[in-house]
Design a protein around this motif. Structure first.
Motif, PDB file in Angstrom:
ATOM      1  N   PHE A   1       0.847  -1.182   0.000  1.00  0.00           N
ATOM      2  CA  PHE A   1       0.000   0.000   0.000  1.00  0.00           C
ATOM      3  C   PHE A   1       0.894   1.247   0.000  1.00  0.00           C
ATOM      4  CE2 PHE A   1      -2.607  -3.338   1.575  1.00  0.00           C
ATOM      5  CZ  PHE A   1      -3.880  -3.081   1.087  1.00  0.00           C
TER       6      PHE A   1
ATOM      7  N   SER B   1      -2.892   8.880  -2.056  1.00  0.00           N
ATOM      8  CA  SER B   1      -3.916   7.846  -2.226  1.00  0.00           C
ATOM      9  C   SER B   1      -3.918   6.834  -1.093  1.00  0.00           C
ATOM     10  CB  SER B   1      -3.687   7.119  -3.559  1.00  0.00           C
ATOM     11  OG  SER B   1      -2.424   6.478  -3.563  1.00  0.00           O
TER      12      SER B   1
ATOM     13  N   ARG C   1      -7.350   6.335   0.743  1.00  0.00           N
ATOM     14  CA  ARG C   1      -8.353   5.676  -0.106  1.00  0.00           C
ATOM     15  C   ARG C   1      -8.079   4.181  -0.216  1.00  0.00           C
ATOM     16  NH1 ARG C   1      -7.599   8.619  -3.882  1.00  0.00           N
ATOM     17  NH2 ARG C   1      -6.252   7.365  -5.222  1.00  0.00           N
ATOM     18  N   GLU C   2      -6.801   3.812  -0.404  1.00  0.00           N
ATOM     19  CA  GLU C   2      -6.453   2.398  -0.515  1.00  0.00           C
ATOM     20  C   GLU C   2      -6.694   1.661   0.807  1.00  0.00           C
ATOM     21  OE1 GLU C   2      -5.622   2.594  -4.453  1.00  0.00           O
ATOM     22  OE2 GLU C   2      -5.549   0.829  -3.192  1.00  0.00           O
ATOM     23  N   ARG C   3      -6.425   2.349   1.924  1.00  0.00           N
ATOM     24  CA  ARG C   3      -6.640   1.714   3.223  1.00  0.00           C
ATOM     25  C   ARG C   3      -8.124   1.466   3.460  1.00  0.00           C
ATOM     26  NH1 ARG C   3      -7.968   3.676   8.126  1.00  0.00           N
ATOM     27  NH2 ARG C   3      -7.284   2.481   9.969  1.00  0.00           N
ATOM     28  N   GLU C   4      -8.967   2.451   3.149  1.00  0.00           N
ATOM     29  CA  GLU C   4     -10.409   2.271   3.322  1.00  0.00           C
ATOM     30  C   GLU C   4     -10.932   1.152   2.433  1.00  0.00           C
ATOM     31  OE1 GLU C   4     -12.153   6.015   2.560  1.00  0.00           O
ATOM     32  OE2 GLU C   4     -11.359   6.986   4.371  1.00  0.00           O
ATOM     33  N   LYS C   5     -10.376   1.045   1.239  1.00  0.00           N
ATOM     34  CA  LYS C   5     -10.810  -0.021   0.337  1.00  0.00           C
ATOM     35  C   LYS C   5     -10.480  -1.389   0.919  1.00  0.00           C
ATOM     36  CE  LYS C   5     -10.017   0.826  -3.909  1.00  0.00           C
ATOM     37  NZ  LYS C   5      -9.314   0.992  -5.206  1.00  0.00           N
ATOM     38  N   LEU C   6      -9.291  -1.522   1.567  1.00  0.00           N
ATOM     39  CA  LEU C   6      -8.907  -2.793   2.182  1.00  0.00           C
ATOM     40  C   LEU C   6      -9.874  -3.173   3.300  1.00  0.00           C
ATOM     41  CD1 LEU C   6      -6.895  -5.121   2.693  1.00  0.00           C
ATOM     42  CD2 LEU C   6      -5.648  -3.564   4.211  1.00  0.00           C
ATOM     43  N   TYR C   7     -10.229  -2.202   4.175  1.00  0.00           N
ATOM     44  CA  TYR C   7     -11.126  -2.513   5.283  1.00  0.00           C
ATOM     45  C   TYR C   7     -12.553  -2.778   4.793  1.00  0.00           C
ATOM     46  CZ  TYR C   7      -7.811  -1.564   9.030  1.00  0.00           C
ATOM     47  OH  TYR C   7      -6.763  -1.631   9.897  1.00  0.00           O
ATOM     48  N   GLU C   8     -12.940  -2.190   3.670  1.00  0.00           N
ATOM     49  CA  GLU C   8     -14.276  -2.460   3.130  1.00  0.00           C
ATOM     50  C   GLU C   8     -14.364  -3.875   2.574  1.00  0.00           C
ATOM     51  OE1 GLU C   8     -14.994   0.580   0.297  1.00  0.00           O
ATOM     52  OE2 GLU C   8     -15.328   2.164   1.792  1.00  0.00           O
ATOM     53  N   THR C   9     -13.307  -4.337   1.918  1.00  0.00           N
ATOM     54  CA  THR C   9     -13.325  -5.672   1.324  1.00  0.00           C
ATOM     55  C   THR C   9     -13.153  -6.766   2.368  1.00  0.00           C
ATOM     56  OG1 THR C   9     -10.951  -5.444   0.876  1.00  0.00           O
ATOM     57  CG2 THR C   9     -12.483  -4.853  -0.888  1.00  0.00           C
ATOM     58  N   THR C  10     -12.494  -6.457   3.486  1.00  0.00           N
ATOM     59  CA  THR C  10     -12.287  -7.449   4.557  1.00  0.00           C
ATOM     60  C   THR C  10     -12.718  -6.833   5.884  1.00  0.00           C
ATOM     61  OG1 THR C  10     -10.001  -6.701   4.665  1.00  0.00           O
ATOM     62  CG2 THR C  10     -10.423  -8.746   3.456  1.00  0.00           C
TER      63      THR C  10
END
Length: 366
Positions: free
Chosen positions: A67, A72, A75-84
């Protein structure tokens, strides 16, 4: 022969850890997992301008990807927590590699166990290449050696100059580790500075069994009032400390401003007192140089005067000028030559000019 007067050291904490582990081992795995759930760890490892994220749980450790730490990152961190979503329950840890931390195992006298961290602070520069104020460190007791009256400890440390910028950069990207661990160190080590720790919850831990729950409720009821009074007193003291700190800062600012004004007001006076008096220096030269001596030139710069001219006896000028309290280190700049037309000696003499204050002390008032 049995020695009844021998001193027996009882490590109660170690005994209860062993006893609890033995009790937990006889329970079925599902029941043990429900009573003492193991919290997963989200491990962060720096890889240049990126951070490697891995998940460590009962199934082992598996990487989740690299990451960035730029704009960015959030944004990338939030995407990781949303997917898992289950990552919200994981403990966020920063793992330091071999080049970022130091692990050492050594022996100390048994008496050091009473205040192990303070003893390590005094011995840090002897046992490691660092001083105690240059590193964040954690020390753990590994083993007691009764035969030699020593203890074996493990030290984990990392330089402050490396960890603080790394934590600041991770925090700006949204990663706020709850623990900092060294690769290869024991599980109890934590190198996270106090400034980066989150305030811990005051709520009691989950009640595991009915008897423990009843005991916790009784203990809470017994200690509720003193705890509340202590908390109120603590908040009051914190407020008073903040007020005193604010007043102290204002006083320091006023003091600094007064010192600044005093320095500015005294600048000209100091400049005048430190610089040589040019008129006095010229008057002194005119008094010292004999009537038969002629000056063709005079230069003054950076408290150094150079005179050029002709004199019947140029060598005698050195002693005459050096005897004056206005001058020191008087010598010829160039060799003395003979002027064929006038028959006098050509000279070039340099001398350091003393400050005005020194000259005033050296010359008594007339």
């Amino acid at each position: 022969m049995l020695k009844l007067d021998s001193h027996i050291e009882l490590d109660y904490a170690r005994f209860f850890r062993w006893w609890g582990g033995e009790l937990a081992a006889i329970l079925p795995a599902p029941l043990r997992a429900s009573l003492w759930p193991q919290r997963a760890r989200l491990l962060l490892s720096r890889r240049g301008e990126q951070v490697q994220v891995s998940l460590s749980d009962d199934n082992g450790e598996r990487p989740l990807g690299l990451f960035p730490l730029d704009e960015s990152a959030a944004r990338e961190r939030e995407k990781l927590y949303e997917t898992t979503p289950h990552l919200d329950e994981a403990e966020l840890c920063l793992r330091l590699g071999q080049g970022q931390s130091l692990l050492r195992t050594f022996k100390l006298p048994a008496a050091a166990s009473e205040n192990l961290r303070q003893v390590m602070a005094f011995e840090m520069d002897r046992l490691t290449p660092f001083k105690a104020d240059q590193v964040y460190y954690s020390i753990q007791l590994i083993e007691r050696l009764p035969d030699t009256r020593q203890i074996r400890v493990e030290l984990a440390l990392t330089p402050r100059a490396k960890l603080d910028p790394s934590l600041d950069e991770l925090a700006s990207a949204g990663w706020r580790p709850e623990r900092v661990i060294a690769d290869g160190a024991r599980a109890n080590h934590d190198l996270l500075p106090e400034a980066f720790r989150r305030p811990r919850s005051r709520l009691p831990q989950r009640v595991n069994i009915a008897a423990a729950a009843l005991f916790a409720l009784l203990l809470l009821a017994t200690l509720a009032l003193p705890a509340w009074l202590n908390y109120t007193l603590e908040q009051q003291l914190r407020q008073e400390v903040r007020q005193v700190t604010k007043i102290s800062k204002e006083v320091e600012d006023i003091k600094a401003e007064a010192e600044k004004l005093a320095h500015e007001n005294g600048f000209l006076l100091r400049k005048k007192s430190e610089e040589p008096a040019t008129l006095e220096m010229l008057d002194e030269l005119s008094r010292l140089i004999p009537d038969q001596t002629w000056l063709n030139g005079l230069q003054y710069r950076d408290r150094k005067v150079v005179i050029q001219g002709q004199s019947p006896a140029a060598s005698s000028l050195i002693s005459q000028i050096e005897a004056s309290p206005y001058f020191k280190n008087t010598n010829f700049v160039s060799p003395v030559t003979k002027d064929v037309a006038s028959g006098q000696e050509r000279f070039q003499i340099a001398s350091e000019v003393l400050g005005r204050r020194a000259s005033e002390q050296a010359i008594p008032p007339q």
